[in-house]
Write a protein that holds these residues in place. Structure first.
Motif, PDB file in Angstrom:
ATOM      1  N   SER A 244       4.464-101.198 -13.974  1.00 17.67           N
ATOM      2  CA  SER A 244       4.709 -99.902 -14.602  1.00 17.67           C
ATOM      3  C   SER A 244       4.240 -98.766 -13.694  1.00 17.67           C
ATOM      4  N   PHE A 245       4.744 -97.580 -13.958  1.00 16.30           N
ATOM      5  CA  PHE A 245       4.303 -96.323 -13.339  1.00 16.30           C
ATOM      6  C   PHE A 245       4.690 -96.157 -11.873  1.00 16.30           C
ATOM      7  N   LEU A 246       5.479 -97.080 -11.312  1.00 15.14           N
ATOM      8  CA  LEU A 246       5.860 -96.930  -9.906  1.00 15.14           C
ATOM      9  C   LEU A 246       6.944 -95.863  -9.764  1.00 15.14           C
ATOM     10  N   TYR A 247       6.799 -95.020  -8.761  1.00 16.17           N
ATOM     11  CA  TYR A 247       7.864 -94.088  -8.404  1.00 16.17           C
ATOM     12  C   TYR A 247       7.773 -93.804  -6.917  1.00 16.17           C
ATOM     13  N   PHE A 248       8.879 -93.283  -6.382  1.00 16.02           N
ATOM     14  CA  PHE A 248       9.005 -93.106  -4.936  1.00 16.02           C
ATOM     15  C   PHE A 248       9.580 -91.710  -4.682  1.00 16.02           C
ATOM     16  N   PRO A 249       9.077 -90.981  -3.683  1.00 15.58           N
ATOM     17  CA  PRO A 249       9.572 -89.617  -3.432  1.00 15.58           C
ATOM     18  C   PRO A 249      10.825 -89.615  -2.558  1.00 15.58           C
ATOM     19  N   LEU A 250      11.763 -88.742  -2.877  1.00 15.32           N
ATOM     20  CA  LEU A 250      12.932 -88.479  -2.045  1.00 15.32           C
ATOM     21  C   LEU A 250      13.029 -86.951  -1.948  1.00 15.32           C
TER      22      LEU A 250
ATOM     23  N   VAL B  34      12.167 -91.517  -7.735  1.00 17.19           N
ATOM     24  CA  VAL B  34      12.998 -92.617  -8.212  1.00 17.19           C
ATOM     25  C   VAL B  34      12.117 -93.838  -8.471  1.00 17.19           C
ATOM     26  N   SER B  35      12.344 -94.488  -9.600  1.00 11.61           N
ATOM     27  CA  SER B  35      11.587 -95.684  -9.958  1.00 11.61           C
ATOM     28  C   SER B  35      12.445 -96.917  -9.653  1.00 11.61           C
ATOM     29  N   PRO B  36      11.876 -98.116  -9.768  1.00 11.87           N
ATOM     30  CA  PRO B  36      12.677 -99.319  -9.501  1.00 11.87           C
ATOM     31  C   PRO B  36      13.931 -99.434 -10.366  1.00 11.87           C
ATOM     32  N   LYS B  37      13.916 -98.819 -11.544  1.00  8.12           N
ATOM     33  CA  LYS B  37      15.111 -98.849 -12.395  1.00  8.12           C
ATOM     34  C   LYS B  37      15.891 -97.541 -12.331  1.00  8.12           C
ATOM     35  N   LEU B  38      15.645 -96.767 -11.275  1.00 14.97           N
ATOM     36  CA  LEU B  38      16.369 -95.521 -11.035  1.00 14.97           C
ATOM     37  C   LEU B  38      16.062 -94.434 -12.073  1.00 14.97           C
ATOM     38  N   HIS B  39      14.912 -94.564 -12.755  1.00 14.17           N
ATOM     39  CA  HIS B  39      14.397 -93.434 -13.517  1.00 14.17           C
ATOM     40  C   HIS B  39      13.844 -92.432 -12.513  1.00 14.17           C
ATOM     41  N   GLY B  40      13.360 -91.324 -13.028  1.00 15.64           N
ATOM     42  CA  GLY B  40      12.823 -90.290 -12.153  1.00 15.64           C
ATOM     43  C   GLY B  40      13.556 -88.992 -12.406  1.00 15.64           C
ATOM     44  N   GLN B  41      13.264 -87.997 -11.574  1.00  8.46           N
ATOM     45  CA  GLN B  41      13.874 -86.691 -11.820  1.00  8.46           C
ATOM     46  C   GLN B  41      14.436 -86.107 -10.533  1.00  8.46           C
ATOM     47  N   VAL B  42      15.354 -85.153 -10.717  1.00 11.92           N
ATOM     48  CA  VAL B  42      16.012 -84.491  -9.597  1.00 11.92           C
ATOM     49  C   VAL B  42      15.914 -82.996  -9.865  1.00 11.92           C
TER      50      VAL B  42
ATOM     51  N   ASP C 151       7.276 -91.224 -19.235  1.00  5.65           N
ATOM     52  CA  ASP C 151       8.723 -91.225 -19.473  1.00  5.65           C
ATOM     53  C   ASP C 151       9.453 -92.229 -18.594  1.00  5.65           C
ATOM     54  N   LEU C 152       8.816 -92.662 -17.501  1.00  6.78           N
ATOM     55  CA  LEU C 152       9.482 -93.625 -16.619  1.00  6.78           C
ATOM     56  C   LEU C 152       9.861 -94.895 -17.369  1.00  6.78           C
ATOM     57  N   HIS C 153       9.027 -95.284 -18.358  1.00  7.42           N
ATOM     58  CA  HIS C 153       9.396 -96.483 -19.121  1.00  7.42           C
ATOM     59  C   HIS C 153       9.825 -96.166 -20.549  1.00  7.42           C
ATOM     60  N   ASN C 154       9.521 -94.959 -21.030  1.00  6.20           N
ATOM     61  CA  ASN C 154       9.875 -94.642 -22.411  1.00  6.20           C
ATOM     62  C   ASN C 154      11.216 -93.932 -22.559  1.00  6.20           C
ATOM     63  N   SER C 155      11.608 -93.152 -21.558  1.00  6.16           N
ATOM     64  CA  SER C 155      12.859 -92.411 -21.657  1.00  6.16           C
ATOM     65  C   SER C 155      14.044 -93.316 -21.353  1.00  6.16           C
ATOM     66  N   ARG C 156      15.139 -93.085 -22.030  1.00  4.96           N
ATOM     67  CA  ARG C 156      16.367 -93.855 -21.755  1.00  4.96           C
ATOM     68  C   ARG C 156      17.262 -93.120 -20.768  1.00  4.96           C
ATOM     69  N   ALA C 157      16.866 -91.905 -20.397  1.00  6.99           N
ATOM     70  CA  ALA C 157      17.660 -91.121 -19.450  1.00  6.99           C
ATOM     71  C   ALA C 157      17.316 -91.558 -18.029  1.00  6.99           C
ATOM     72  N   SER C 158      18.310 -91.997 -17.279  1.00  5.45           N
ATOM     73  CA  SER C 158      18.082 -92.417 -15.893  1.00  5.45           C
ATOM     74  C   SER C 158      19.374 -92.256 -15.112  1.00  5.45           C
ATOM     75  N   ARG C 159      19.304 -92.548 -13.811  1.00  3.85           N
ATOM     76  CA  ARG C 159      20.526 -92.556 -13.005  1.00  3.85           C
ATOM     77  C   ARG C 159      21.181 -93.923 -13.227  1.00  3.85           C
ATOM     78  N   ASN C 160      21.895 -94.072 -14.320  1.00  2.00           N
ATOM     79  CA  ASN C 160      22.421 -95.400 -14.622  1.00  2.00           C
ATOM     80  C   ASN C 160      23.789 -95.615 -13.993  1.00  2.00           C
ATOM     81  N   PHE C 161      24.053 -96.868 -13.687  1.00  2.00           N
ATOM     82  CA  PHE C 161      25.376 -97.257 -13.188  1.00  2.00           C
ATOM     83  C   PHE C 161      25.739 -98.561 -13.897  1.00  2.00           C
TER      84      PHE C 161
END
Length: 914
Positions: free
Chosen positions: A29-35, A45-53, A69-79
């Motif tokens: 949990s809680f992992l994210y990466f900067p772009l 961006v998180s391993p499941k493409l959560h994160g913000q732009v 929100d990385l694990h609670n929100s359903r909003a993500s960059r989904n494909f």
């Protein structure tokens, strides 16, 4: 750095450029990466493409989020793919079905690969026979764009028929609207589709700036390989998810519903939450066959020129070329400084540490999931600490940055706390909160002294700069009722002219005013807080002993610098604003420094003499006399601290008390309820001159006993018990978290730096090594490579990436561990490497910039590699023997020798240790 325990399963480095891999990253949990890029695009961006732009507080493309929100929100960059006969599957792993299966046999397999600002997740489901690889990055340059490449693969033995759909929520407004008028602001949305995607340009923006016409546009666009456009769109979120549906189980995908197809000029919707919903044509893949897509997320200052955007970014070939360009860009930035020791993993880890100060410059203190506070930008302290790393990484730009920063100093010795986006931009207080952090005046000289040592540019001290002015006076104790914003934020003379003074004048002012601003124990008042923002409830009677030590060291170093200035320039006078003569009391009527009323009286006279304006008249003062005044003040403080603030321990050692609370009580010592001790209280006396040489071993012993914890390293403080409303909010935090007893990296690294400076190398190395080992042990820290802001009581790395401790770690490794440092422009070599830091051939090396030249300094231990048993025996520059100029600290190589070298190549300094 070498660590004793083997790092367990977690990420591992895969090359020589900081690249690493991590299996099943979504199990942490809680992992994210900067772009990010230099143009202002800030993503996570998180391993499941959560994160913000986002490109700023008021311009979020996706919904703003906090780490939960990385694990609670359903909003993500989904494909999504709809698999004929099998149903919906998310290529990012973010579907209700996949989330439900995460702990079972049917869970996806996933692998994260990442490097210097690119992120790739490969995911597969054996049961379905489908796989996906999604690569994400923000292209370097000035466009506010994030790119995703999605490769779908048939990993099974049967033919697969797939219907792909990109689905990225378009929030398209200010973070302020997340709860404040969330629905009302959706009514402003104007949503359009074009050949490649969905664009939103809200009609107005409702935020702190007022109700104004909005020009910013946000869009999600895409193309399949070969340039194929989407076949339709889902531009409205509620229509995509369906009644009773959700973003992680949307009706449009689950039932494979047909998209909307724009007639004529595309679809135009108004007043709804928008979605970058792009439906691509159905494809059939044979076993082993793949098909690729590019998705472009863009923020623009006006309507987006979609054809030009897609021509530049919207093809597989463009994506691949830009990715390589991006990798090269960040590698070149980070590889300005490179370390080679006996521990390859530690050297690779340092690449991420080296990147962190750059990330902090680009993100400020906001816009990453743990950093969900502030409105962007950086604070005063950040400006100066981030420059420490820039002096090593990007030295060419630092002079103008330093010069600009000094425009934030007020004539009362305090400074602006609201920093604008542009260099040198300071904004008068907009929230009506009068507050002074007492440590702020101490940092600029430390950074400037590093610049002077690196450059030898003593002329910088005599450059002129303006002062900041707003309605606050007398260190925020009074208001200037005559001031209005229209008058501008520059200090003026009585005649109405903008006043400028030398940089040296600014520095002296910042260090002299606090000397007189003392509490009842004759230490400098804590005011709103010191560097520890959590010590914010002792503004009346609180005192910061620790920063009193820092200011005293600055005064002594300034005194010595003035003598050097006299020797180097031949001048013997100094020009200062005539009002400042009051602060140099020994040049006129000396006051008794033991007398607190005398100090207060002098300060009051100064405030009255310079009440948010100055006469503009300059006084000519003798350099030697000013230097003597500063030295007198410094020595008085050192004597005062050693006599009055040394805590004797029942264990035979001791330490410095760091603070007094708002009841005027000493904070640290051995009490009936337990021992109270802060690491900060020890760091600054050690870092400067306040701790006498004979006190250092005592301090180290007390720190090891009271603050070192095997599980989390060096705690910021022992357990004080209770909430300490007479000291600060920090003690309301649970013990072992953040500023209350966690391992706070900033102070830990500074403690290590101080120990190296004082020659306690074995002890200093233990401190730095503990931080590395704890951060790099993924099983416990659960963080990607780099330094966290702090490590909590469970050993988890918290608030990753944006921490000033990275600047201090880089500075310590370069100047103390490898001993490559400046001495007023000349190069001083003073290595403090220990045996384990040399490789099998007895070598350790560093590549860095000095005197505008790239140098590779290679230390070879021909005899003992143990610190204390070797000294510099010989030095060769590009193969030619260098005549050694020995000083007490090490060996000096003159700047002129290095400046004569050709630019644009790496020069080899071979240093033999024997």
């Amino acid at each position: 750095m070498n660590h004793d325990h083997k790092i367990k399963s977690g990420w591992s480095f895969t090359g020589n450029n900081g690249d690493f891999r991590l299996e099943q990253p979504d199990r942490s949990s809680f992992l994210y990466f900067p772009l990010v890029n230099e143009g202002g695009m800030m993503s996570s961006v998180s391993p499941k493409l959560h994160g913000q732009v986002t490109s700023g507080h008021n311009t979020f493309l996706t919904p703003p989020l906090s780490v939960e929100d990385l694990h609670n929100s359903r909003a993500s960059r989904n494909f999504w793919v709809y698999i004929e006969g099998q149903g919906a599957w998310s290529a990012t792993g973010d579907s209700a079905r996949q989330n439900a299966a995460v702990y079972g046999e049917g869970a996806d397999e996933s692998l994260l690969e990442a490097g210097l600002l690119w992120h790739k997740v490969t995911r597969g489901n054996k049961e379905l026979g489908v796989g996906a690889q999604i690569t994400s990055f923000v292209p370097c340059g000035n466009d506010k764009v994030e790119l995703m490449k999605v490769v779908l693969t048939n990993s099974g033995t049967k033919e697969l028929t797939l219907t792909p759909t990109a689905a990225i929520p378009l929030y398209a407004r200010s973070a302020d609207d997340l709860r404040d008028h969330r629905h009302v602001t959706s009514l402003l949305n104007r949503t359009y589709t074009s050949a490649y995607g969905v664009e939103v340009q809200p009609a107005l923006s409702f935020d702190e700036r007022g109700h104004r016409v909005n020009h910013t546009s946000y869009g999600v666009f895409g193309a399949a390989e070969g340039g194929a456009q989407p076949v339709g769109f889902f531009p409205v979120q509620e229509e995509f998810i369906g009644e009773g549906g959700s973003l992680d189980w949307p009706e449009a995908v689950v039932r494979n519903l047909a998209p909307e197809i724009g007639e004529g000029g595309g679809i135009h919707k108004e007043g709804y939450e928008a979605l970058g919903g792009l439906r691509f044509a159905e494809i059939t893949l044979a076993p082993g066959q793949s098909h690729s897509y590019v998705v472009v997320l863009a923020i623009e200052n006006d309507r987006i020129g979609v054809p030009a955007l897609m021509a530049k970014y919207g093809s597989i070939a463009a994506f691949d070329a830009l990715l390589e360009e991006n990798k090269t860009f960040w590698a070149e930035k980070v590889n300005t400084v490179e370390f080679h020791t006996g521990d390859h993993a530690a050297d690779e880890w340092m690449k991420w540490v080296t990147l962190q100060p750059v990330l902090r410059r680009l993100y400020g203190n906001s816009f990453l999931p743990y950093h969900d506070y502030g409105r962007g930008g950086r604070g005063w302290r950040d400006l100066w600490q981030d420059c420490l790393a820039l002096l090593i990484m990007e030295p060419a730009d630092v002079r103008s940055l330093l010069l600009n920063n000094y425009a934030g100093v007020r004539i009362d010795g305090s400074n602006a706390t609201i920093i604008g986006q542009q260099p040198g931009e300071f904004i008068a207080d907009r929230n009506n909160i009068p507050r002074v952090w007492m440590d702020h005046g101490a940092w600029p000289f430390l950074t400037t002294m590093l610049y002077l040592d690196q450059s030898g540019d003593l002329d910088f001290l005599l450059q002129e700069q303006s002062y900041f002015r707003d309605s606050f006076m007398s260190r925020c104790k009074e208001r200037d009722t005559s001031w209005e914003p229209g008058a501008g934020s520059s200090l003026r003379t009585a005649a109405g002219e903008v006043y400028t003074g030398t940089i040296l004048e600014h520095i002296l002012l910042q260090n002299l005013v606090p000397f007189f601003n003392v509490g009842e124990h004759n230490n400098i008042l804590l005011e709103g807080a010191d560097w520890n923002d959590g010590l914010d409830m002792a503004a009346q009677r609180g005192e910061s002993v620790t920063f009193t030590a820092f200011y005293a060291s600055n005064l002594l170093d300034l005194s010595r610098l003035l003598i050097t200035l006299k020797e180097r320039t031949g001048g013997d006078t100094l020009e200062l604003a005539e009002e400042m003569k009051l602060l140099l009391d020994s040049l006129g009527e000396s006051i008794d420094y033991e007398s607190i009323p005398a100090k207060h009286g002098l300060l009051d006279r100064y405030y009255a003499a310079a009440p948010n304006k100055v006469s503009g008249i300059r006084a000519q003062l003798k350099l030697e006399q000013v230097a003597a005044d500063l030295a007198r003040k410094a020595e008085w403080i050192f004597d005062h601290l050693r006599r009055n603030e040394w805590v004797e321990s029942g264990h035979g050692d001791g330490w410095f008390n760091g603070y007094y609370n708002n009841d005027g009580e000493r904070v640290e010592g051995e009490f009936a309820e337990g021992t109270r001790m802060t690491l900060t209280g020890q760091v600054f006396p050690l870092l400067g001159h306040a701790a006498a040489p004979e006190q250092i071993a005592s301090i180290v012993s007390a720190v090891e006993r009271n603050l070192f914890d095997d599980k989390i390293g060096y705690r910021l403080n022992s357990n004080f018990g209770g909430i300490q409303q007479n000291l600060g909010r920090a003690f309301g935090f649970a013990f072992g978290h953040k500023e209350n007893g966690a391992m706070f990296s900033h102070m830990t690294v500074m403690y290590g730096n101080a120990l190296y400076k004082r020659g306690f190398v074995k002890e200093g190395r233990k401190v730095l090594d503990s931080l590395y080992s704890l951060s790099a042990d993924f099983e416990v820290s659960r963080m990607y490579p780099g330094i966290p802001e702090y490590i909590n009581e469970q050993g988890r790395g918290m608030y990753t990436y944006l921490t000033g401790s990275a600047s201090w770690m880089l500075l310590t490794m370069v100047t103390e561990v490898f001993g490559v440092k400046g001495k007023l422009g000349d190069l001083l070599l003073q290595p403090k490497l220990v045996k384990e830091q040399f490789d099998a051939e007895g070598r350790a090396s560093i590549k860095t910039i000095f005197a505008g030249r790239e140098l590779k300094v290679v230390y070879t231990a021909s005899g003992s590699a143990e610190y204390g048993e070797y000294q510099i025996h010989a030095v060769k520059l590009n193969g030619a023997e260098v005549t050694l100029q020995r000083v007490s600290e090490g060996v000096v190589i003159s700047r002129s020798l290095l400046s004569a070298l050709p630019e644009g190549q790496v020069h080899l300094l071979e240093v033999e240790l024997a």
